[in-house]
Design a protein around this motif. Structure first.
Motif, mmCIF file in Angstrom:
data_model
loop_
_atom_site.group_PDB
_atom_site.id
_atom_site.type_symbol
_atom_site.label_atom_id
_atom_site.label_comp_id
_atom_site.label_asym_id
_atom_site.label_seq_id
_atom_site.Cartn_x
_atom_site.Cartn_y
_atom_site.Cartn_z
ATOM 1 N N LYS A 92 0.836 -1.208 0.000
ATOM 2 C CA LYS A 92 0.000 0.000 0.000
ATOM 3 C C LYS A 92 0.863 1.247 0.000
ATOM 4 C CE LYS A 92 -3.998 -2.040 2.291
ATOM 5 N NZ LYS A 92 -4.787 -2.098 3.524
ATOM 6 N N ASN A 93 1.945 1.243 0.825
ATOM 7 C CA ASN A 93 2.845 2.404 0.864
ATOM 8 C C ASN A 93 3.543 2.621 -0.466
ATOM 9 O OD1 ASN A 93 2.249 3.066 3.501
ATOM 10 N ND2 ASN A 93 3.897 1.813 4.354
ATOM 11 N N VAL A 94 3.920 1.540 -1.130
ATOM 12 C CA VAL A 94 4.571 1.678 -2.450
ATOM 13 C C VAL A 94 3.583 2.276 -3.443
ATOM 14 C CG1 VAL A 94 5.481 0.357 -4.406
ATOM 15 C CG2 VAL A 94 6.299 -0.125 -2.105
ATOM 16 N N GLU A 95 2.349 1.808 -3.410
ATOM 17 C CA GLU A 95 1.335 2.353 -4.315
ATOM 18 C C GLU A 95 1.090 3.833 -4.020
ATOM 19 O OE1 GLU A 95 -2.142 -0.121 -3.895
ATOM 20 O OE2 GLU A 95 -1.120 -1.865 -4.734
ATOM 21 N N GLN A 96 1.008 4.174 -2.724
ATOM 22 C CA GLN A 96 0.798 5.564 -2.346
ATOM 23 C C GLN A 96 1.997 6.427 -2.738
ATOM 24 O OE1 GLN A 96 -0.135 5.505 1.823
ATOM 25 N NE2 GLN A 96 -2.270 4.865 1.498
ATOM 26 N N SER A 97 3.200 5.904 -2.552
ATOM 27 C CA SER A 97 4.382 6.696 -2.917
ATOM 28 C C SER A 97 4.450 6.884 -4.421
ATOM 29 C CB SER A 97 5.663 6.047 -2.393
ATOM 30 O OG SER A 97 5.929 4.839 -3.078
ATOM 31 N N SER A 98 4.008 5.879 -5.159
ATOM 32 C CA SER A 98 3.969 6.034 -6.614
ATOM 33 C C SER A 98 2.973 7.127 -6.997
ATOM 34 C CB SER A 98 3.572 4.705 -7.254
ATOM 35 O OG SER A 98 3.453 4.841 -8.640
ATOM 36 N N ASN A 99 1.812 7.152 -6.349
ATOM 37 C CA ASN A 99 0.818 8.197 -6.598
ATOM 38 C C ASN A 99 1.362 9.567 -6.199
ATOM 39 O OD1 ASN A 99 -1.015 6.342 -7.549
ATOM 40 N ND2 ASN A 99 -2.112 6.145 -5.601
ATOM 41 N N LEU A 100 2.047 9.631 -5.046
ATOM 42 C CA LEU A 100 2.629 10.891 -4.590
ATOM 43 C C LEU A 100 3.692 11.386 -5.572
ATOM 44 C CD1 LEU A 100 2.999 10.390 -0.733
ATOM 45 C CD2 LEU A 100 1.494 11.981 -1.914
ATOM 46 N N ASP A 102 3.840 10.784 -8.747
ATOM 47 C CA ASP A 102 3.142 11.290 -9.931
ATOM 48 C C ASP A 102 2.571 12.686 -9.654
ATOM 49 O OD1 ASP A 102 3.676 8.975 -11.311
ATOM 50 O OD2 ASP A 102 1.683 8.096 -10.993
ATOM 51 N N GLN A 103 2.003 12.862 -8.464
ATOM 52 C CA GLN A 103 1.437 14.157 -8.123
ATOM 53 C C GLN A 103 2.533 15.209 -8.021
ATOM 54 O OE1 GLN A 103 -0.852 13.645 -4.515
ATOM 55 N NE2 GLN A 103 -2.468 12.465 -5.525
ATOM 56 N N LEU A 104 3.661 14.883 -7.427
ATOM 57 C CA LEU A 104 4.786 15.823 -7.296
ATOM 58 C C LEU A 104 5.337 16.195 -8.682
ATOM 59 C CD1 LEU A 104 6.869 14.584 -4.230
ATOM 60 C CD2 LEU A 104 5.737 16.788 -4.519
ATOM 61 N N HIS A 106 3.741 16.191 -11.385
ATOM 62 C CA HIS A 106 2.728 17.023 -12.030
ATOM 63 C C HIS A 106 2.776 18.450 -11.502
ATOM 64 C CE1 HIS A 106 -0.230 16.121 -14.944
ATOM 65 N NE2 HIS A 106 -1.315 16.419 -14.222
ATOM 66 N N LEU A 107 3.016 18.574 -10.194
ATOM 67 C CA LEU A 107 3.086 19.906 -9.583
ATOM 68 C C LEU A 107 4.354 20.652 -9.999
ATOM 69 C CD1 LEU A 107 1.861 19.221 -5.928
ATOM 70 C CD2 LEU A 107 0.682 20.548 -7.671
ATOM 71 N N LEU A 108 5.423 19.935 -10.177
ATOM 72 C CA LEU A 108 6.711 20.566 -10.494
ATOM 73 C C LEU A 108 6.785 20.954 -11.969
ATOM 74 C CD1 LEU A 108 9.147 18.394 -8.408
ATOM 75 C CD2 LEU A 108 8.349 20.690 -7.905
ATOM 76 N N LYS A 109 5.908 20.527 -12.768
ATOM 77 C CA LYS A 109 5.968 20.876 -14.182
ATOM 78 C C LYS A 109 5.492 22.222 -14.465
ATOM 79 C CE LYS A 109 5.606 16.405 -16.265
ATOM 80 N NZ LYS A 109 4.912 15.568 -17.127
#
Length: 109
Positions: A92-100, A102-104, A106-109
Motif C-alpha cells: 500500500k505504501n509503495v502504491e501511495q508513494s507512486s501516486n505521490l 506522480d502528483q509531485l 505534475h506539480l513541479l511541471k
C-alpha cells in the motif's frame, strides 16, 4: 549247565544295569539342557524389561520433541501472519508513494 544260567543271570543284570545307567545319563543330560534353555529364557525376559523401559524413555523424549515442534510451528504461523500484514502495508505504501511521485512531478511541471 548250572554255571550257564547263573552266568546268564549276571550277564542280564549287567546289561540291565548298563542300560539303566545309559538312560539315567540321557535323562540327566536332557534335564541339564532344559535348565540351560530355561536360564537363557529367563535372562532374555529380564533384558526384555530393560528394552521396554528404554523404549518408553525414548517415546517420552520423542513426545517432548513433537510438542516442542508443534509449539514452534504455531509461533511460525503467527510470524507468517504478521509478515503478510507487513507485506500488505508495504505494498500500500509503495502504491501511495507512486501516486505521490506522480502528483509531485505534475506539480513541479
Amino acid at each position: 549247565m548250572a554255571a550257564t544260567p547263573a552266568g546268564s543271570t549276571v550277564d542280564v543284570q549287567a546289561r540291565f544295569g548298563h542300560s539303566v545307567k545309559g538312560l539315567l545319563t540321557e535323562k540327566v543330560t536332557s534335564c541339564g539342557t532344559d535348565v540351560i534353555a530355561l536360564t537363557k529364557q529367563v535372562l532374555k525376559g529380564s533384558r526384555s524389561g530393560e528394552f521396554l523401559g528404554q523404549a518408553a524413555r525414548n517415546m517420552v523424549m520423542q513426545e517432548d520433541a513433537i510438542l516442542h515442534s508443534e509449539d514452534s510451528l504455531r509461533k511460525m504461523a503467527i510470524i507468517t501472519t504478521h509478515l503478510q500484514y507487513q507485506q500488505e502495508a508495504i505494498q500500500k505504501n509503495v502504491e501511495q508513494s507512486s501516486n505521490l511521485r506522480d502528483q509531485l512531478s505534475h506539480l513541479l511541471k
